[in-house]
Design a protein around this motif. Structure first.
Motif, mmCIF file in Angstrom:
data_model
loop_
_atom_site.group_PDB
_atom_site.id
_atom_site.type_symbol
_atom_site.label_atom_id
_atom_site.label_comp_id
_atom_site.label_asym_id
_atom_site.label_seq_id
_atom_site.Cartn_x
_atom_site.Cartn_y
_atom_site.Cartn_z
ATOM 1 N N CYS A 136 -2.718 65.344 -34.267
ATOM 2 C CA CYS A 136 -3.048 66.430 -33.351
ATOM 3 C C CYS A 136 -4.520 66.410 -32.960
ATOM 4 N N LYS A 137 -5.375 65.807 -33.789
ATOM 5 C CA LYS A 137 -6.761 65.602 -33.354
ATOM 6 C C LYS A 137 -6.794 64.730 -32.097
ATOM 7 N N TRP A 187 -12.696 62.937 -30.901
ATOM 8 C CA TRP A 187 -12.629 64.282 -31.476
ATOM 9 C C TRP A 187 -14.019 64.760 -31.870
ATOM 10 N N LYS A 242 -7.416 75.061 -28.838
ATOM 11 C CA LYS A 242 -6.310 75.612 -29.637
ATOM 12 C C LYS A 242 -5.843 76.951 -29.062
ATOM 13 N N ARG A 283 -13.232 72.951 -29.483
ATOM 14 C CA ARG A 283 -12.023 72.795 -30.306
ATOM 15 C C ARG A 283 -11.261 74.112 -30.390
ATOM 16 N N THR A 298 -7.923 65.829 -28.310
ATOM 17 C CA THR A 298 -8.950 65.057 -27.608
ATOM 18 C C THR A 298 -8.454 64.620 -26.238
ATOM 19 N N GLU A 342 -5.654 70.582 -36.120
ATOM 20 C CA GLU A 342 -6.331 69.317 -36.373
ATOM 21 C C GLU A 342 -5.904 68.660 -37.683
#
Length: 466
Positions: A136-137, A32, A44, A40, A141, A454
């Motif tokens: 969710c991180k 991550w 999303k 990032r 990733t 995240e």
């Protein structure tokens, strides 16, 4: 790079001999923390965009058929189905992936010789992450890894010109991303790559001639198999270690020789992917935007149009303009319509928009659009071809019935990497696609969750999707 007999053997600074070993190590090491803030955010945004496409597909005929199969066959209720219910991870991967893909409204990546849809991997990677109970991180990733693998293989090893489908590169992307989401090490991810890559070589006929439902289901099927490959590797099943460079391997049989050094790759390629503004094949986007801009600025309607001429880059002409992949004036189904630039521009002129409603069978069959689409001419323009994929260029000429001739040239569209689509516009798209199946409050909760992804576990997130 050393040659050993008829195969290629790769040795990087860590001593790995094969590309799948390199890629397995790259996958294991992905973190991550390696992702830039911009990457990032892009992940999303594309997750929300994909979910809008998924909810918008729930009422489609193929989605109902797939759900009937799941309900009939069952499956351990371990992973969430978008729209409600649970099933086994592999079936959830296929079903949710099909929902993301079916409308042909999800994101794309343009390489010089290949076009793909990296979010085709989302359903499988999400299922793997939910099964493993990770954060969710970790999911994001793994998703970034899938994007990187599919996009970079599209760059260096295009296969369309050899008669293979872009889902062929997706076999490696799904295996890598799912292996990462399951927490596998480099060796087992390499085995998953061998299993998936050797077993999911797809033909381009899926997207030529008379198009079928499989146009929207081929990629989910590949991702489903990529997840299964990762599960098999997790349990100790081995795959061909020289899947890329070995005798009768991927290079020799599918792509031809290529080079990529995975030790030098990052996870940023998601930032180069592009989001669709209109529900139509990706190469049509600038032409649609240009036509609608002309109509607004010049004040004419679709009924005023006599004929339309579009000069565009060669890939657009090849795939949706009537080039080598089939006559695009014969349009009978949703699948044929969203891959026909003549239909897309005709319906855009007549309806002022291109959304899922423009692909309903009664709309496709109406005389107005069937007549106008036959007066749309698409020609390749070498100058625009040279500028592709850095630009998404086209020149539109509209001849009106009153004798006027109006021109517009485009270099890109809103959603292209030169004009990225931000949160506000993607939220609008998500709400537009999902409002028929989700109440406003639920939609808002999903948007909020994606913005703060995240900080959630995957199971907290998927609880909002069922």
């Amino acid at each position: 790079m050393e040659r050993h007999g008829s195969s290629l053997a790769y040795r990087d600074e860590k001593g790995f001999q094969t590309l799948s070993e390199q890629l397995g190590y790259f996958s294991e090491q992905a973190r991550w923390e390696d992702l830039s803030p911009e990457a990032r955010e892009a992940l999303k945004i594309r997750t929300l965009d994909s979910l809008g496409c998924a909810f918008g597909s729930l009422a489609s005929g193929p989605a109902r058929s797939l759900r009937q199969e799941i309900d009939a066959f069952g499956g351990s209720p371990l992973c969430t189905l978008v729209g409600g219910g649970k099933t086994s991870p592999d079936r959830a991967a296929f079903y949710n992936g099909a929902l993301v893909r079916y409308l042909d409204f999800n994101d794309s990546y343009l390489a010089k010789g290949e076009t793909c849809h990296p979010s085709d991997n989302l359903g499988a990677v999400l299922a793997a992450a939910e099964f493993s109970g990770t954060t969710c991180k970790a999911f994001l990733t793994a998703l970034a890894l899938s994007y990187q693998v599919q996009c970079r293989l599209s760059d260096v090893a295009p296969v369309r010109h050899r008669g293979f489908d872009h889902t062929t590169q997706g076999a490696f992307a799904a295996a890598a991303g799912c292996g990462k989401a399951l927490g596998l090490g480099a060796v087992r991810i390499a085995h998953a790559l061998g299993i998936s890559g050797a077993s999911n070589i797809a033909l381009r006929v899926t997207r030529t001639g008379a198009l079928s439902h499989w146009k929207g289901l081929a990629a989910p099927n590949t991702a489903f198999n990529g997840l299964r490959a990762a599960f098999l590797a997790m349990r100790g099943i081995t795959g061909p270690p020289e899947v890329f460079e070995g005798t009768k391997g991927w290079m020799e049989a599918v792509s031809g020789d290529f080079e990529i050094d995975w030790s030098r790759e990052d996870l940023e390629r998601v930032r180069r992917t592009i989001v669709k503004k209109y529900n139509a094949e990706i190469h049509s986007q600038s032409a649609i935007e240009g036509l609608l801009e002309m109509m607004k600025e010049e004040g004419f309607l679709g009924e005023d149009v006599d004929r339309i001429r579009v000069a565009i880059f060669d890939v657009a002409h090849l795939i949706i303009g009537g080039g080598a992949e089939g006559d695009k004036t014969v349009v009978r189904t949703k699948e044929e319509a969203d891959h026909s630039l003549p239909y897309i521009l005709a319906v855009a002129a007549l309806d002022g928009k291109v959304m899922p409603a423009q692909y309903a069978e009664p709309r496709i069959g109406r005389r107005d659009v069937q007549t106008l689409l036959r007066r749309v001419t698409v020609v390749p323009e070498p100058e625009f071809t040279e500028r592709f994929p850095e630009e998404h260029a086209c020149r539109i000429t509209v001849h009106l019935k009153d004798g006027r001739e109006i021109h517009r040239e485009k270099r890109d569209y809103e959603g292209f990497h030169t004009r990225p689509m931000g949160w506000e516009r993607v939220e609008e798209k998500f709400h537009a696609l999902s409002r028929e199946v989700l109440p406003p409050g639920h939609r808002d909760r999903i948007v909020k969750a994606v913005r703060q992804l995240e900080y959630l576990t995957v199971r907290e997130f998927t609880s909002l999707l069922g």
